[in-house]
Design a protein around this motif. Structure first.
Motif, PDB file in Angstrom:
ATOM      1  N   GLU A  77      -3.303  -5.668  -9.721  1.00 34.25           N
ATOM      2  CA  GLU A  77      -1.757  -4.405 -10.025  1.00 34.25           C
ATOM      3  C   GLU A  77      -1.219  -5.789  -9.151  1.00 34.25           C
ATOM      4  N   GLU A  92      10.394  -1.675 -14.546  1.00 36.50           N
ATOM      5  CA  GLU A  92      10.034  -2.025 -14.382  1.00 36.50           C
ATOM      6  C   GLU A  92      11.452  -3.062 -13.318  1.00 36.50           C
ATOM      7  N   LEU A 118      13.459  -2.497  -9.322  1.00 34.61           N
ATOM      8  CA  LEU A 118      13.018  -3.301  -8.588  1.00 34.61           C
ATOM      9  C   LEU A 118      14.238  -3.659  -8.582  1.00 34.61           C
ATOM     10  N   PHE A 177      16.595  -0.592  -6.913  1.00 32.30           N
ATOM     11  CA  PHE A 177      15.776  -0.652  -5.269  1.00 32.30           C
ATOM     12  C   PHE A 177      16.304  -1.068  -3.904  1.00 32.30           C
ATOM     13  N   ILE A 226      10.280  -7.934  -1.387  1.00 28.18           N
ATOM     14  CA  ILE A 226       9.768  -6.516  -1.109  1.00 28.18           C
ATOM     15  C   ILE A 226       9.097  -6.151  -2.355  1.00 28.18           C
ATOM     16  N   TYR A 236       5.611  -3.194  -2.328  1.00 25.72           N
ATOM     17  CA  TYR A 236       5.725  -2.567  -3.984  1.00 25.72           C
ATOM     18  C   TYR A 236       4.339  -2.976  -3.850  1.00 25.72           C
ATOM     19  N   ASP A 255       2.223  -0.861  -2.862  1.00 23.69           N
ATOM     20  CA  ASP A 255       2.626   0.413  -3.515  1.00 23.69           C
ATOM     21  C   ASP A 255       1.283   1.102  -4.853  1.00 23.69           C
ATOM     22  N   GLN A 256       2.191   0.204  -5.808  1.00 24.89           N
ATOM     23  CA  GLN A 256       1.836   0.253  -6.660  1.00 24.89           C
ATOM     24  C   GLN A 256       0.140   0.018  -7.127  1.00 24.89           C
ATOM     25  N   ARG A 260      -1.379   3.304  -5.893  1.00 18.22           N
ATOM     26  CA  ARG A 260      -1.198   4.643  -7.232  1.00 18.22           C
ATOM     27  C   ARG A 260      -2.572   4.336  -8.213  1.00 18.22           C
ATOM     28  N   SER A 299       5.091   5.670   2.371  1.00 18.81           N
ATOM     29  CA  SER A 299       4.884   4.573   1.507  1.00 18.81           C
ATOM     30  C   SER A 299       4.271   3.305   2.291  1.00 18.81           C
ATOM     31  N   ILE A 326       6.067   0.301   1.421  1.00 21.47           N
ATOM     32  CA  ILE A 326       7.603  -0.056   0.761  1.00 21.47           C
ATOM     33  C   ILE A 326       9.063   0.290   1.340  1.00 21.47           C
ATOM     34  N   ASP A 327       7.993   1.976   2.151  1.00 20.32           N
ATOM     35  CA  ASP A 327       9.327   2.554   2.556  1.00 20.32           C
ATOM     36  C   ASP A 327       9.079   1.884   4.391  1.00 20.32           C
ATOM     37  N   MET A 338      10.744  -1.693   4.600  1.00 20.18           N
ATOM     38  CA  MET A 338      11.863  -1.825   4.543  1.00 20.18           C
ATOM     39  C   MET A 338      12.366  -1.181   5.554  1.00 20.18           C
TER      40      MET A 338
END
Lengths: 424, 316, 73
Positions: free
Chosen positions: B66, B99, B103, B106, B175, B179, B182-183, B186, B283, B285-286, B289
């Motif tokens: 990933e 995707e 992005l 976002f 980012i 990102y 997080d992916q 997942r 998360s 990414i949160d 950021m």
């Protein structure tokens, strides 16, 4: 260096959300990131469950030396109707022609060993259709209902089946209970001859005969390790009705000389009940690159047949797209209690059959399959398999001149099969 | 005993093109498996609390796959990637896939939420600024000459079509790493993992505590001795933790420190920004950021994070 | 009863596999998920083989229930 450290008021240590307090940027951000993270598909999501349709098609040519040829087409389509349901349809057509051993002994009055076993020629075409419905009763329980029917000129069959599979132990164990019921109708052209009566003068019944069978299955599938899967199945079958093969006869010979003289052969007769059990075990084991499939079956029934079957297949990838799969299969069975290679003139047995499938015999098959899975999807397979059956050429009950003849019709057959599978 | 994972202040990744990239696996003294691989411009690790190294290898491979997938798609340097395609469109519109569109959406939201301070088009300013720890400041004229090519407001974004004016570029380095974390999380979650920690170059996500219920301990890197010392160990049961800071990337002139966080409106570094900001959020990414937004607030970083009510650690 | 004996056999094997083996975790199912690791990886091959052997041997079945007879000669 100055270090500041303020626990947030929005989240506790365990990530439990607390009451929001004017956290505008944070909440808007997390709404934006949630939609971002869900936009990308999971990388490994391209498995079979993602695809709605699956089509399998196959063609078979089966040829026995000097005996029958079978051409068969098989087609099946499966449609996933959503998360929980799937429906499959099957259609099958085959055409059989050639000669089949009748069960009669080879010689009449001489002791010549030449020439094959007496056979009867025939031709038959058969069509069969079936439907399966699979549904999830709960997240770990699946129910499958199946129905099928087949017909050919002299034989019809219809069956219903149901099975429930339930997963345990984080889906490492699956228990299966299944039940099936089928009814066969036998209506040979020209009627059914009376059993154990002289084949040429026997009274003929025009009514059809029936046989019904109940199958009960208890199975367990266990994931043993990351690489190894085990299946154990116990299937009990109970059949009743007409199980005689109306085309098979038993020769009658002179009780001392073994000569057939002018004794007419008799139509065979089998019991009208048969209870059988099969214990089946299969292990799939993944090696670094290949997969070995091993299976063993023990079969016994109250006709006196006991049989062992072992089967090995090994699938070896050659390239990303190509694999080869050699296989070997060995089978051996004992004779049914009522098997008689011949009857002596004057005997009046309750049951008798000289069908080679009821005698002590063994068979051996070896094959090779090639599979091609282009990256664009689909899979092509081609398979060739050779099979040979041997039995007792000189059974103990042979007398007189019959001791010199070969009683068992040795069978040599070759099977070609091509197949195509596509999921989309 | 909790596990300590060093977390560096993140820096925009210098993405590498595809070369031979190994995944190495070792069992730490604590009993967990550590899978390491290079991706997204730095060392990445996945910590798994499981006894079976073969399963761990598969899962680390899943996370690495990933990371490499996202790197290859969104690295500025990869000629086959989406960002490269956008940056070389020469003013023509580019239609993006699902995707990439998400992005850009976002990034657009982040631009709005930060009142224009977070801007994926500000990377052009790097042509003037060389943050190498030295003392060479760019000339004000050189910076001013680049400003016409900066400003997300100049881009025309109607998802899925993005049109950048000629001479503008985007950079998703701010980012991408979070990102990817997080992916990857997942992916692992879908595989049933619930005792693991992902750390891609200092951006962290925990998929649940260690198997014994204890939290993972994440060390916050000391910006003065980066890679050598931890100033603090933060327990993490579940969720994201990201750090934004200037670590080694700053300029010093006449005793004044110029951090690498640039104000896209002026083209000059944000004044009074902390050395490092770490934020915990649901998360990665949160968290990333919020840490970046705080840096962009300069001396108001702490005021901002307190108002947002997030758990944070600031090093001034 | 043979049936009872077989059943006892099956239970013993199951108990063995349940106790001696470590539970395979959900994320270790990458191989099990492959199509070629399914119990019947090629359904048409399975169908043709069972037809051929059913019609040439005295024993039958074992893999499951269902499917009508075929009246093979």
């Amino acid at each position: 260096m100055q270090l500041t450290n303020k626990p947030g008021n929005g989240q506790t240590e365990n990530g439990q959300p607390e009451k929001e307090k004017g956290a505008s940027v944070r909440s808007l951000l997390s709404a934006a990131s949630a939609s971002l993270l869900l936009a990308a598909p999971l990388a490994h999501a391209v498995d079979a469950s993602d695809q709605t349709w699956r089509i399998d098609a196959g063609a078979l040519r089966y040829s026995e030396r000097g005996r029958i040829n079978v051409s068969e087409l098989n087609f099946r389509v499966r449609n996933q109707l959503g998360e929980d349901d799937a429906v499959s349809l099957r259609a099958d057509y085959d055409s059989v022609s050639g000669a089949s051993p009748t069960g009669a002994v080879k010689t009449q009055t001489t002791s010549s060993a030449s020439g094959g076993a007496p056979t009867a020629t025939f031709q038959a075409a058969r069509t069969a259709v079936g439907v399966d419905w699979e549904t999830s009763v709960s997240p770990d329980t699946r129910l499958t209902l199946a129905g099928d029917t087949s017909s050919q000129k002299s034989y019809g069959s219809a069956g219903l089946g149901a099975s429930v599979a339930r997963d345990f132990n984080q889906r490492n164990t699956t228990l299966v209970f299944g039940a099936g019921y089928s009814v066969d109708t036998i209506r040979p052209t020209g009627g059914i001859r009376a059993e154990l009566a002289a084949n040429d003068t026997a009274p003929i019944r025009t009514a059809s005969e029936k046989k019904d069978q109940v199958d009960l299955q208890l199975g367990v599938t266990q994931v043993l390790t990351r690489e190894t899967l085990l299946q154990l199945n116990l299937v009990h079958s109970s059949a009743s009705g007409y199980m005689t093969n109306p085309y098979k006869i038993v020769s009658v010979v002179h009780p001392v000389t073994g000569e057939t003289l002018s004794y007419p052969a008799l139509t065979e007769k089998r019991p009208d009940k048969r209870d059988s059990n099969a214990l089946y075990a299969q292990v799939n084991h993944a090696f670094t690159s290949g997969i070995l499939y091993s299976s063993y079956r023990y079969f016994q029934d109250d006709w006196g047949i006991k049989a062992h079957t072992v089967d090995f297949k090994y699938r070896q990838p050659v390239t990303e797209e190509l694999y080869v799969q050699p296989n070997i299969r060995m089978y051996t069975q004992s004779a049914a209690d009522f098997y008689r290679s011949m009857l002596y003139n004057g005997e009046t047995p309750t049951y008798a059959s000289a069908d080679y499938r009821m005698t002590k015999m063994h068979s051996f098959a070896i094959g090779l399959k090639l599979g091609y899975k282009p990256s664009s999807g689909g899979e092509f397979t081609a398979r060739v398999e050779a099979m040979r059956q041997d039995g007792e050429l000189h059974p103990q009950d042979a007398i007189g001149v019959q001791k010199q003849t070969d009683a068992f019709p040795v069978l040599e057959a070759v099977l070609f099969h091509i197949g195509y599978t596509l999921s989309f | 005993m909790p596990v300590c994972v060093k977390q560096r202040a993140s820096s925009p990744p210098k993405m590498r093109s595809a070369e031979k990239r190994p995944v190495s696996l070792r069992t730490a003294s604590e009993g967990h498996v550590v899978g390491e691989f290079p991706a997204l411009g730095g060392p990445c690790e996945v910590l798994l609390d499981m006894p079976d190294p073969e399963a761990a290898r598969y899962l680390v491979g899943l996370a690495a796959g990933e990371a490499w997938r996202i790197e290859s798609r969104y690295s500025r340097y990869n000629a086959g990637g989406v960002v490269h395609q956008i940056n070389n469109a020469n003013g023509k519109p580019v239609t993006l896939d699902e995707e990439s569109g998400a992005l850009i959406d976002f990034a657009d939201a982040c631009h709005r939420l930060s009142d224009g301070a977070f801007d994926i088009t500000s990377g052009v300013l790097r042509r003037a600024w060389k943050f190498d720890g030295g003392n060479r400041l760019p000339s004000p004229a050189a910076v001013a000459a680049l400003l016409p090519h900066v400003g997300w407001g100049r881009a025309i974004w109607n998802r899925p079509v993005l049109q950048l004016p000629f001479g503008m570029e985007i950079d998703l380095g701010g980012i991408g790493k979070e990102y990817a974390v997080d992916q990857a999380a997942r992916q692992l979650a879908a595989a049933g993992v619930n005792n693991a920690l992902i750390n891609f170059g200092g951006d962290v996500f925990a998929l649940g505590p260690r198997a014994n219920g204890e939290p993972w301990m994440v060390g916050i890197d000391d910006p003065r001795a980066t890679g050598k010392a931890c100033v603090r160990a933060v327990p993490l049961h579940r969720g994201g933790l990201a750090t934004s800071g200037d670590a080694r990337r700053f300029l010093k002139r006449s005793g004044k420190r110029y951090g690498h966080i640039l104000n896209p409106k002026t083209g000059w570094p944000v004044q009074g920004a902390p050395r490092s900001v770490s934020v915990k959020a649901s998360s990665c990414i949160d968290a990333g950021m919020l840490a970046t937004f705080a840096m962009l607030k300069g001396s108001d970083a702490e005021v901002f994070l307190e108002a947002e009510g997030v758990e944070h650690f600031i090093i001034w | 009863m043979v049936l009872r004996k077989l059943l006892a056999c099956l239970m013993a094997a199951e108990a063995l596999s349940g106790c001696a083996m470590q539970q395979v975790q959900p994320w270790e199912k990458d191989l099990m998920a492959k199509e070629e690791m399914q119990l019947v990886p090629d359904r048409i091959e399975e169908f043709f083989d069972s037809r051929v052997f059913f019609s040439r041997e005295g024993a039958f079945g074992g893999k499951g229930v269902g499917g009508g007879g075929c009246g093979c000669n």
